[in-house]
Scaffold this motif. Structure first.
Motif, PDB file in Angstrom:
ATOM      1  N   SER A   1      30.438 -14.451  53.197  1.00  0.00           N
ATOM      2  CA  SER A   1      31.141 -13.400  53.930  1.00  0.00           C
ATOM      3  C   SER A   1      31.621 -13.907  55.281  1.00  0.00           C
TER       4      SER A   1
ATOM      5  N   LEU B   1      23.714 -13.142  50.285  1.00  0.00           N
ATOM      6  CA  LEU B   1      24.942 -13.114  51.085  1.00  0.00           C
ATOM      7  C   LEU B   1      24.795 -14.085  52.247  1.00  0.00           C
TER       8      LEU B   1
ATOM      9  N   HIS C   1      26.185  -9.265  62.466  1.00  0.00           N
ATOM     10  CA  HIS C   1      25.484  -9.696  61.254  1.00  0.00           C
ATOM     11  C   HIS C   1      23.969  -9.646  61.427  1.00  0.00           C
TER      12      HIS C   1
ATOM     13  N   GLY D   1      36.261  -6.577  49.908  1.00  0.00           N
ATOM     14  CA  GLY D   1      36.783  -6.617  51.265  1.00  0.00           C
ATOM     15  C   GLY D   1      37.162  -5.250  51.789  1.00  0.00           C
TER      16      GLY D   1
ATOM     17  N   TRP E   1      26.949 -15.004  47.345  1.00  0.00           N
ATOM     18  CA  TRP E   1      28.140 -14.494  48.007  1.00  0.00           C
ATOM     19  C   TRP E   1      28.283 -15.129  49.384  1.00  0.00           C
TER      20      TRP E   1
ATOM     21  N   HIS F   1      31.015  -2.725  55.097  1.00  0.00           N
ATOM     22  CA  HIS F   1      31.310  -3.907  54.272  1.00  0.00           C
ATOM     23  C   HIS F   1      30.139  -4.224  53.341  1.00  0.00           C
TER      24      HIS F   1
ATOM     25  N   ILE G   1      30.190  -4.589  49.272  1.00  0.00           N
ATOM     26  CA  ILE G   1      29.676  -5.744  48.523  1.00  0.00           C
ATOM     27  C   ILE G   1      28.625  -5.288  47.522  1.00  0.00           C
TER      28      ILE G   1
ATOM     29  N   LEU H   1      26.219 -15.883  55.551  1.00  0.00           N
ATOM     30  CA  LEU H   1      27.152 -15.524  56.616  1.00  0.00           C
ATOM     31  C   LEU H   1      26.688 -16.132  57.927  1.00  0.00           C
TER      32      LEU H   1
ATOM     33  N   ALA I   1      34.440 -10.932  51.488  1.00  0.00           N
ATOM     34  CA  ALA I   1      33.314 -11.624  50.857  1.00  0.00           C
ATOM     35  C   ALA I   1      33.737 -12.052  49.463  1.00  0.00           C
TER      36      ALA I   1
END
Length: 353
Positions: free
Chosen positions: A188, A266, A274, A236, A186, A250, A254, A268, A226
């Protein structure tokens, strides 16, 4: 009066009529038929009548036919004036366009045609107008394109290393999971959408300057988006601000979108929310950070560009609630098109697992 020029002897009237019938060039066929009359003994006046030309033109046809045969009766494109720039000069022009101007030396930050014309005159003593410079630059394979932004502190080696090492990173994560657990990759990111909206490019008549309403108010919201390009799905939320609490929501969204029994990697960037110490990462997600200053590695950046250019940009939002409603509609419309997620998000280097 001078004598008529005789036709070459290796053809006859039947040959020319047969060639005229097979020719795909109408002008050549007409000239061949006119000269066939001469081979049969008719006068040059009769040949001129058949060719609908004057006697001097018939004489020119005879000379061309004698010199090159039937091929000499095909119209050729006029060679035109010789090029003012030599091949070496054209290559030098290509190099200076490719490398771009030096602001300190050339006094400009991008080449205009008038700047290139001035550079050509200063370098080679050749005077060209702007239209000629434009044609020459296009012939060399250049077009005026929008530059793709690149962070000024970006480390190209870090980007290459991330692409190269990503499959190994994913395999290492898989090795820590129960046997048979599937991996979903994924991506994001977040996008700010507000009343100070973007104005995408639009079709308009050449030379015109289209206008569009531009709001100066400042209400805004954020799309936390994402995507999993391999599966063609996304997750989202529309949030009022970017912070750790919003990111936690979020991540939960996900987590619910990951297939049962699978694990999401994920990817990002290093935004503060984050990497915050109070970030709650669900058990079925592992975070993998991107290199610093490398937004082009994240396909969600291309998702934002697509949404703005096609569905979100060039709008006037009446209120914060209107922004949220429009963002929800646009995001739901996007994730309802899995083929679009795949088209925008798939990267060959990311799936050599």
């Amino acid at each position: 009066m001078s004598a008529a020029v005789a036709l070459r002897e290796d053809f006859n009237a039947d040959d020319l009529r047969r060639l005229a019938k097979a020719s795909r060039d109408a002008g050549q066929s007409r000239r061949l038929l006119a000269l066939a009359e001469i081979y049969e003994g008719s006068s040059r006046t009769d040949a001129a009548r058949i060719g609908v030309v004057g006697l001097q033109t018939v004489r020119d046809w005879v000379l061309a036919f004698n010199a090159a045969g039937p091929a000499g009766l095909i119209n050729r494109k006029a060679p035109g004036n010789p090029a003012k720039l030599s091949d070496a000069q054209r290559q030098a022009l290509a190099q200076i366009v490719e490398s771009g101007p030096d602001p300190d030396r050339h006094g400009v930050v991008r080449w205009r045609l008038k700047d290139l014309a001035a550079w050509i005159y200063a370098s080679f003593g050749v005077s060209l107008d702007e239209s000629t410079v434009g044609r020459t630059v296009k012939q060399l394979g250049f077009r005026k394109l929008s530059a793709r932004p690149r962070h000024h502190e970006q480390d190209p080696a870090a980007l290459a290393a991330f692409k190269k090492n990503l499959p190994a990173e994913v395999r290492a994560i898989r090795a820590r999971l129960p046997a048979g657990a599937a991996i979903e990759v994924w991506w994001s990111d977040e996008a700010r959408v507000g009343q100070k909206n973007t104005l995408p490019r639009r079709w308009a008549r050449r030379g015109s300057r289209p206008s569009a309403p531009k709001d100066q108010r400042t209400a805004h919201a954020y799309i936390f988006g994402a995507i999993c390009p391999e599966k063609g799905k996304g997750a989202g939320l529309i949030m009022p601000r970017c912070d750790t609490a919003a990111m936690n929501e979020h991540l939960r969204e996900i987590s619910c979108s990951v297939e049962e029994g699978a694990h999401a990697v994920l990817i990002l960037d290093g935004a503060g929310w984050h990497v915050a110490h109070d970030l709650v990462v669900p058990a079925n997600i592992t975070l993998l950070p991107l290199p610093a200053c490398a937004p082009e590695l994240n396909p969600v950046e291309n998702v934002w560009q697509f949404l703005r250019d096609n569905w979100l940009g060039d709008r006037v939002f009446s209120s914060y609630e209107d922004i949220v409603e429009q963002c929800c509609q646009v995001w739901n419309r996007f994730i309802d098109q899995p083929w679009k997620i795949m088209s925008i998000g798939l990267r060959d280097w990311a799936y050599q697992l």
